[in-house]
Design an enzyme around this catalytic site. Structure first.
Site, PDB file in Angstrom:
ATOM      1  N   SER A 138       0.869  -1.182   0.000  1.00 46.12           N
ATOM      2  CA  SER A 138       0.000   0.000   0.000  1.00 46.12           C
ATOM      3  C   SER A 138       0.900   1.225   0.000  1.00 46.12           C
ATOM      4  O   SER A 138       2.091   1.114   0.356  1.00 46.12           O
ATOM      5  CB  SER A 138      -0.855  -0.006   1.275  1.00 46.12           C
ATOM      6  OG  SER A 138      -1.461   1.249   1.491  1.00 46.12           O
ATOM      7  N   TYR A 151      -2.115  -1.139  10.461  1.00 42.95           N
ATOM      8  CA  TYR A 151      -2.078  -1.267   8.998  1.00 42.95           C
ATOM      9  C   TYR A 151      -0.754  -0.733   8.454  1.00 42.95           C
ATOM     10  O   TYR A 151      -0.096  -1.392   7.633  1.00 42.95           O
ATOM     11  CB  TYR A 151      -3.261  -0.481   8.413  1.00 42.95           C
ATOM     12  CG  TYR A 151      -3.492  -0.679   6.941  1.00 42.95           C
ATOM     13  CD1 TYR A 151      -4.222  -1.757   6.456  1.00 42.95           C
ATOM     14  CD2 TYR A 151      -2.997   0.244   6.010  1.00 42.95           C
ATOM     15  CE1 TYR A 151      -4.455  -1.931   5.101  1.00 42.95           C
ATOM     16  CE2 TYR A 151      -3.222   0.074   4.648  1.00 42.95           C
ATOM     17  CZ  TYR A 151      -3.957  -1.010   4.201  1.00 42.95           C
ATOM     18  OH  TYR A 151      -4.188  -1.178   2.848  1.00 42.95           O
TER      19      TYR A 151
HETATM   20  P1  NAD Z   1     -11.414  -6.062  -0.015  1.00 41.97           P
HETATM   21  O1  NAD Z   1     -11.981  -5.976   1.352  1.00 41.97           O
HETATM   22  O2  NAD Z   1     -12.234  -5.737  -1.211  1.00 41.97           O
HETATM   23  O3  NAD Z   1     -10.805  -7.509  -0.276  1.00 41.97           O
HETATM   24  C1  NAD Z   1     -10.075  -8.183   0.688  1.00 41.97           C
HETATM   25  C2  NAD Z   1     -10.040  -9.641   0.312  1.00 41.97           C
HETATM   26  O4  NAD Z   1      -9.348 -10.338   1.342  1.00 41.97           O
HETATM   27  C3  NAD Z   1     -11.432 -10.273   0.208  1.00 41.97           C
HETATM   28  O5  NAD Z   1     -11.411 -11.270  -0.786  1.00 41.97           O
HETATM   29  C4  NAD Z   1     -11.610 -10.902   1.590  1.00 41.97           C
HETATM   30  O6  NAD Z   1     -12.535 -11.969   1.607  1.00 41.97           O
HETATM   31  C5  NAD Z   1     -10.197 -11.366   1.826  1.00 41.97           C
HETATM   32  N1  NAD Z   1      -9.886 -11.603   3.219  1.00 41.97           N
HETATM   33  C6  NAD Z   1     -10.084 -10.799   4.291  1.00 41.97           C
HETATM   34  N2  NAD Z   1      -9.665 -11.418   5.408  1.00 41.97           N
HETATM   35  C7  NAD Z   1      -9.213 -12.630   5.032  1.00 41.97           C
HETATM   36  C8  NAD Z   1      -8.658 -13.722   5.730  1.00 41.97           C
HETATM   37  N3  NAD Z   1      -8.512 -13.714   7.059  1.00 41.97           N
HETATM   38  N4  NAD Z   1      -8.312 -14.819   5.017  1.00 41.97           N
HETATM   39  C9  NAD Z   1      -8.479 -14.874   3.675  1.00 41.97           C
HETATM   40  N5  NAD Z   1      -8.987 -13.861   2.971  1.00 41.97           N
HETATM   41  C10 NAD Z   1      -9.354 -12.759   3.639  1.00 41.97           C
HETATM   42  O7  NAD Z   1     -10.116  -5.147   0.060  1.00 41.97           O
HETATM   43  P2  NAD Z   1      -9.129  -4.565  -1.054  1.00 41.97           P
HETATM   44  O8  NAD Z   1      -9.219  -3.093  -0.970  1.00 41.97           O
HETATM   45  O9  NAD Z   1      -9.315  -5.238  -2.359  1.00 41.97           O
HETATM   46  O10 NAD Z   1      -7.748  -4.971  -0.398  1.00 41.97           O
HETATM   47  C11 NAD Z   1      -6.886  -5.945  -0.943  1.00 41.97           C
HETATM   48  C12 NAD Z   1      -5.460  -5.619  -0.543  1.00 41.97           C
HETATM   49  O11 NAD Z   1      -5.104  -4.361  -1.096  1.00 41.97           O
HETATM   50  C13 NAD Z   1      -5.256  -5.499   0.962  1.00 41.97           C
HETATM   51  O12 NAD Z   1      -4.019  -6.062   1.321  1.00 41.97           O
HETATM   52  C14 NAD Z   1      -5.248  -4.003   1.178  1.00 41.97           C
HETATM   53  O13 NAD Z   1      -4.527  -3.650   2.323  1.00 41.97           O
HETATM   54  C15 NAD Z   1      -4.571  -3.544  -0.086  1.00 41.97           C
HETATM   55  N6  NAD Z   1      -4.791  -2.131  -0.432  1.00 41.97           N
HETATM   56  C16 NAD Z   1      -6.040  -1.656  -0.659  1.00 41.97           C
HETATM   57  C17 NAD Z   1      -6.182  -0.322  -0.996  1.00 41.97           C
HETATM   58  C18 NAD Z   1      -7.501   0.286  -1.307  1.00 41.97           C
HETATM   59  O14 NAD Z   1      -7.576   1.513  -1.472  1.00 41.97           O
HETATM   60  N7  NAD Z   1      -8.558  -0.470  -1.440  1.00 41.97           N
HETATM   61  C19 NAD Z   1      -5.061   0.507  -1.076  1.00 41.97           C
HETATM   62  C20 NAD Z   1      -3.810  -0.034  -0.813  1.00 41.97           C
HETATM   63  C21 NAD Z   1      -3.687  -1.361  -0.497  1.00 41.97           C
END
Ligand code: NAD
Length: 256
Positions: A138, A151
């Site tokens: 991130s 985080y």
């Molecule tokens: P999201 O909530 O849409 O997806 C998260 C995914 O992880 C889902 O499929 C969920 O079921 C799964 N998950 C959650 N807990 C779990 C567990 N204990 N075991 C297995 N699967 C699990 O979130 P996202 O925004 O797509 O985030 C995905 C990654 O991207 C994360 O690591 C997040 O930190 C990172 N990220 C997101 C953003 C953003 O703006 N959305 C920015 C930077 C980084």
């Protein structure tokens, strides 16, 4: 382009993980999905894509389930070439109010799970002489925000972990890199938009505008598709010597 390659994408039932899994599959890779929620809806996204799609329900907070998932991927796909460590959760609170169990869960799911998948996937990649490990970190792996101590710690941790494993594999056909998205409009971020709308008494559109204006100079969300195409690029020969980097895809956030 990725025909004959196989991939495991953790946390790929929604958001960024689903976007990356779709891009890898659209370029020919067979993929194992993982994550919670509506698994059938996630699988339906692949209906028109000519790729083999598997699923494993492992909880990324549970090392024994992670081991079972990696073994399942190796067994059903024959070998595991591309590992995308993407599963992640967030909790927003000042450190003195931060529930210790939330801290533990964030470190386990966002950081420690990648240690387990990596240590279990690497021997097979080494035996095949080729591999890609892509860690979804991130912008918070590079800079901090208040109220997100667990985080930010987990994401700085995974950027460091990425560098370390990139060095351990530097003379092999395995590369290890991180992708650092800024704001992407996924369920994880929509929760923060909803909290902001409630706290500031504004509608959804205004809450999104304020969220972007605070951090992301482009004033545009990054999309899961854009991150998926970057992951595909990292799997091409052009990326053979890209090792231990953290790619900002953040509309200029970390440039400030
Ligand atoms: P999201 O909530 O849409 O997806 C998260 C995914 O992880 C889902 O499929 C969920 O079921 C799964 N998950 C959650 N807990 C779990 C567990 N204990 N075991 C297995 N699967 C699990 O979130 P996202 O925004 O797509 O985030 C995905 C990654 O991207 C994360 O690591 C997040 O930190 C990172 N990220 C997101 C953003 C953003 O703006 N959305 C920015 C930077 C980084």
């Amino acid at each position: 382009m990725l025909t004959g390659k196989t991939a495991l994408v953790t946390g790929s039932t929604s958001g960024i993980g689903l976007g990356i899994a779709k891009s890898l599959a659209m370029h020919g890779a067979n993929v194992v999905l993982n994550g919670f929620g509506d698994v059938d809806a996630a699988k339906a996204e692949f209906r028109d894509i000519d790729a083999e799609i598997g699923y494993h329900p492992a909880d990324m907070g549970k090392p024994e389930q992670i081991a079972d998932m990696v073994a399942y991927a190796q067994r059903t796909l024959g070998h595991l070439d591309i590992l995308v460590n993407n599963a992640g959760i967030q909790h927003v609170a000042a450190v003195e109010d931060f529930p210790p169990e939330k801290w533990d869960a964030i470190i386990a799911i966002n950081l420690t799970s990648a240690f387990h998948t990596t240590r279990l996937a690497l021997p097979g990649m080494k035996a095949n002489g080729w591999g890609r490990i892509i860690n979804v970190a991130s912008t918070h792996g590079l800079v901090a925000s208040a109220q997100k101590s667990a985080y930010v710690a987990s994401k700085h941790g995974i950027v460091g972990f990425t560098k370390s494993i990139a060095l351990e594999t530097a003379t092999t056909g395995i590369t290890v890199n991180a992708i650092c998205p800024g704001w992407v409009l996924t369920p994880l971020v929509q929760k923060q938009v909803d909290a902001r709308a409630a706290a500031e008494g504004v509608d959804d559109a205004e809450a999104k505008r304020r969220l972007l204006a605070e951090k992301q100079p482009s004033l545009q969300f990054t999309t899961p598709e854009q991150l998926g195409e970057l992951a595909v690029f990292l799997c091409t020969p052009a990326a053979d010597n890209i090792r231990g980097t953290a790619f900002n895809v953040d509309g200029g956030w970390a440039a400030q």
